[in-house]
Design a protein around this motif. Sequence first.
Motif, PDB file in Angstrom:
ATOM      1  N   GLU A   2       0.805  -1.208   0.000  1.00 29.62           N
ATOM      2  CA  GLU A   2       0.000   0.000   0.000  1.00 29.62           C
ATOM      3  C   GLU A   2       0.852   1.279   0.000  1.00 29.62           C
ATOM      4  OE1 GLU A   2      -2.737   1.876   3.414  1.00 29.62           O
ATOM      5  OE2 GLU A   2      -3.266  -0.144   2.783  1.00 29.62           O
ATOM      6  N   ASN A   3       2.037   1.247   0.613  1.00 31.42           N
ATOM      7  CA  ASN A   3       2.874   2.433   0.737  1.00 31.42           C
ATOM      8  C   ASN A   3       3.769   2.685  -0.473  1.00 31.42           C
ATOM      9  OD1 ASN A   3       4.839   0.501   1.011  1.00 31.42           O
ATOM     10  ND2 ASN A   3       4.995   0.721   3.224  1.00 31.42           N
ATOM     11  N   GLY A   4       3.733   1.833  -1.470  1.00 34.12           N
ATOM     12  CA  GLY A   4       4.525   2.046  -2.672  1.00 34.12           C
ATOM     13  C   GLY A   4       5.869   1.363  -2.657  1.00 34.12           C
ATOM     14  N   ILE A   5       6.183   0.603  -1.603  1.00 35.91           N
ATOM     15  CA  ILE A   5       7.411  -0.179  -1.538  1.00 35.91           C
ATOM     16  C   ILE A   5       7.008  -1.644  -1.595  1.00 35.91           C
ATOM     17  CG2 ILE A   5       9.421  -0.811  -0.158  1.00 35.91           C
ATOM     18  CD1 ILE A   5       9.285   1.926   1.152  1.00 35.91           C
ATOM     19  N   GLU A   6       7.598  -2.370  -2.535  1.00 35.17           N
ATOM     20  CA  GLU A   6       7.239  -3.777  -2.685  1.00 35.17           C
ATOM     21  C   GLU A   6       8.479  -4.654  -2.559  1.00 35.17           C
ATOM     22  OE1 GLU A   6       5.485  -6.653  -6.145  1.00 35.17           O
ATOM     23  OE2 GLU A   6       4.624  -4.664  -5.923  1.00 35.17           O
ATOM     24  N   ARG A   7       8.366  -5.688  -1.762  1.00 39.26           N
ATOM     25  CA  ARG A   7       9.447  -6.657  -1.610  1.00 39.26           C
ATOM     26  C   ARG A   7       9.505  -7.513  -2.868  1.00 39.26           C
ATOM     27  NH1 ARG A   7      14.269  -7.904  -0.016  1.00 39.26           N
ATOM     28  NH2 ARG A   7      14.527 -10.092   0.489  1.00 39.26           N
ATOM     29  N   VAL A   8      10.691  -7.625  -3.472  1.00 41.01           N
ATOM     30  CA  VAL A   8      10.901  -8.473  -4.641  1.00 41.01           C
ATOM     31  C   VAL A   8      12.014  -9.459  -4.309  1.00 41.01           C
ATOM     32  CG1 VAL A   8      10.034  -6.781  -6.304  1.00 41.01           C
ATOM     33  CG2 VAL A   8      12.458  -6.768  -5.694  1.00 41.01           C
ATOM     34  N   GLU A   9      12.289 -10.350  -5.223  1.00 43.86           N
ATOM     35  CA  GLU A   9      13.234 -11.435  -4.965  1.00 43.86           C
ATOM     36  C   GLU A   9      14.581 -10.965  -4.425  1.00 43.86           C
ATOM     37  OE1 GLU A   9      15.515 -14.586  -7.737  1.00 43.86           O
ATOM     38  OE2 GLU A   9      13.338 -14.559  -7.928  1.00 43.86           O
ATOM     39  N   ASP A  10      15.153  -9.917  -4.982  1.00 48.78           N
ATOM     40  CA  ASP A  10      16.511  -9.505  -4.606  1.00 48.78           C
ATOM     41  C   ASP A  10      16.560  -8.180  -3.849  1.00 48.78           C
ATOM     42  OD1 ASP A  10      15.731  -7.954  -6.752  1.00 48.78           O
ATOM     43  OD2 ASP A  10      17.726  -7.907  -7.658  1.00 48.78           O
ATOM     44  N   TRP A  12      14.044  -4.515  -2.699  1.00 52.26           N
ATOM     45  CA  TRP A  12      12.820  -3.723  -2.588  1.00 52.26           C
ATOM     46  C   TRP A  12      12.688  -2.813  -3.795  1.00 52.26           C
ATOM     47  CZ3 TRP A  12       9.871  -4.522   1.773  1.00 52.26           C
ATOM     48  CH2 TRP A  12      10.491  -5.192   2.827  1.00 52.26           C
ATOM     49  N   ASP A  13      11.503  -2.754  -4.390  1.00 51.06           N
ATOM     50  CA  ASP A  13      11.205  -1.798  -5.459  1.00 51.06           C
ATOM     51  C   ASP A  13      10.326  -0.695  -4.883  1.00 51.06           C
ATOM     52  OD1 ASP A  13      12.603  -2.982  -7.524  1.00 51.06           O
ATOM     53  OD2 ASP A  13      10.872  -4.066  -8.312  1.00 51.06           O
ATOM     54  N   VAL A  14      10.703   0.546  -5.181  1.00 48.54           N
ATOM     55  CA  VAL A  14       9.924   1.699  -4.731  1.00 48.54           C
ATOM     56  C   VAL A  14       9.086   2.149  -5.924  1.00 48.54           C
ATOM     57  CG1 VAL A  14      10.004   3.971  -3.660  1.00 48.54           C
ATOM     58  CG2 VAL A  14      11.775   2.277  -3.126  1.00 48.54           C
ATOM     59  N   ARG A  15       7.936   1.556  -6.057  1.00 43.95           N
ATOM     60  CA  ARG A  15       7.096   1.790  -7.237  1.00 43.95           C
ATOM     61  C   ARG A  15       6.374   3.130  -7.209  1.00 43.95           C
ATOM     62  NH1 ARG A  15       5.430  -4.295  -8.934  1.00 43.95           N
ATOM     63  NH2 ARG A  15       7.591  -4.979  -8.913  1.00 43.95           N
ATOM     64  N   SER A  16       6.199   3.703  -6.036  1.00 40.52           N
ATOM     65  CA  SER A  16       5.474   4.975  -5.952  1.00 40.52           C
ATOM     66  C   SER A  16       6.261   6.143  -6.547  1.00 40.52           C
ATOM     67  CB  SER A  16       5.110   5.281  -4.501  1.00 40.52           C
ATOM     68  OG  SER A  16       6.278   5.389  -3.721  1.00 40.52           O
ATOM     69  N   MET A  17       7.542   5.973  -6.836  1.00 39.03           N
ATOM     70  CA  MET A  17       8.333   7.049  -7.445  1.00 39.03           C
ATOM     71  C   MET A  17       8.372   6.948  -8.971  1.00 39.03           C
ATOM     72  SD  MET A  17      11.589   7.613  -4.972  1.00 39.03           S
ATOM     73  CE  MET A  17      11.406   7.984  -3.236  1.00 39.03           C
ATOM     74  N   ARG A  18       7.948   5.830  -9.526  1.00 39.05           N
ATOM     75  CA  ARG A  18       7.983   5.653 -10.982  1.00 39.05           C
ATOM     76  C   ARG A  18       7.092   6.670 -11.671  1.00 39.05           C
ATOM     77  NH1 ARG A  18       7.481  -0.863 -11.843  1.00 39.05           N
ATOM     78  NH2 ARG A  18       9.481  -1.376 -10.895  1.00 39.05           N
ATOM     79  N   GLY A  19       7.623   7.259 -12.728  1.00 37.78           N
ATOM     80  CA  GLY A  19       6.852   8.206 -13.522  1.00 37.78           C
ATOM     81  C   GLY A  19       6.743   9.593 -12.925  1.00 37.78           C
ATOM     82  N   VAL A  20       7.423   9.841 -11.818  1.00 37.93           N
ATOM     83  CA  VAL A  20       7.377  11.142 -11.152  1.00 37.93           C
ATOM     84  C   VAL A  20       8.701  11.865 -11.393  1.00 37.93           C
ATOM     85  CG1 VAL A  20       7.067  12.323  -8.940  1.00 37.93           C
ATOM     86  CG2 VAL A  20       5.845  10.183  -9.395  1.00 37.93           C
ATOM     87  N   GLY A  21       8.635  13.147 -11.661  1.00 35.60           N
ATOM     88  CA  GLY A  21       9.831  13.939 -11.916  1.00 35.60           C
ATOM     89  C   GLY A  21      10.502  14.414 -10.640  1.00 35.60           C
ATOM     90  N   VAL A  22      11.799  14.626 -10.729  1.00 39.00           N
ATOM     91  CA  VAL A  22      12.565  15.185  -9.612  1.00 39.00           C
ATOM     92  C   VAL A  22      12.208  16.662  -9.520  1.00 39.00           C
ATOM     93  CG1 VAL A  22      14.871  15.662  -8.710  1.00 39.00           C
ATOM     94  CG2 VAL A  22      14.422  13.508  -9.927  1.00 39.00           C
ATOM     95  N   GLY A  23      11.599  17.056  -8.419  1.00 41.62           N
ATOM     96  CA  GLY A  23      11.139  18.429  -8.248  1.00 41.62           C
ATOM     97  C   GLY A  23      12.147  19.341  -7.584  1.00 41.62           C
ATOM     98  N   GLN A  24      13.115  18.755  -6.889  1.00 36.72           N
ATOM     99  CA  GLN A  24      14.108  19.563  -6.192  1.00 36.72           C
ATOM    100  C   GLN A  24      15.369  18.723  -6.005  1.00 36.72           C
ATOM    101  OE1 GLN A  24      13.022  20.704  -2.165  1.00 36.72           O
ATOM    102  NE2 GLN A  24      14.025  22.682  -2.425  1.00 36.72           N
ATOM    103  N   VAL A  25      16.511  19.373  -6.214  1.00 37.17           N
ATOM    104  CA  VAL A  25      17.812  18.762  -5.954  1.00 37.17           C
ATOM    105  C   VAL A  25      18.513  19.664  -4.954  1.00 37.17           C
ATOM    106  CG1 VAL A  25      20.049  18.115  -6.936  1.00 37.17           C
ATOM    107  CG2 VAL A  25      17.963  17.779  -8.275  1.00 37.17           C
ATOM    108  N   ILE A  26      18.932  19.096  -3.826  1.00 42.85           N
ATOM    109  CA  ILE A  26      19.626  19.860  -2.797  1.00 42.85           C
ATOM    110  C   ILE A  26      21.005  19.253  -2.611  1.00 42.85           C
ATOM    111  CG2 ILE A  26      19.636  20.563  -0.371  1.00 42.85           C
ATOM    112  CD1 ILE A  26      16.561  20.221  -0.436  1.00 42.85           C
TER     113      ILE A  26
END
Length: 139
Positions: A2-10, A12-26
Amino acid sequence: MENGIERVEDGWDVRSMRGVGVGQVIIGSMLALHIGSNGIEVWGPAELTADGETFPVHAATRINLGRVPKLLDQVVAEVHAADSGVLRVRFAHGWRLDVPAAPRGLGWFVALRGSCFLRSTPGGGVKFSDQVPSGRPGA
């Protein structure tokens, strides 16, 4: 998950960040990327692969930071935290940021909406929690 982090074989995939642009670089003592309401902090050395070349980058020691602002507005294609402790961030335009686990201390940190996080553990490995620790560097 539900939180956008999914356990995979090797790792963790953070799927909630896919397709989203970097809005700020510090860039300070660490490198921070804000991706929507989520964030990635890089505390240790990393490698930025851009246009077929790989460059070491490290905020604290000021190595090759001129290329990092070019990540602004780039769309995230994949965020993967391997069980070994390596974080891989791949961008839609072909660039990639690879962050190993640090021998000591925090190498990288991924926060999702301030409610859950992944981080590298010293020497390798990944820790998952559903609460961001208040004592982490930069908090």
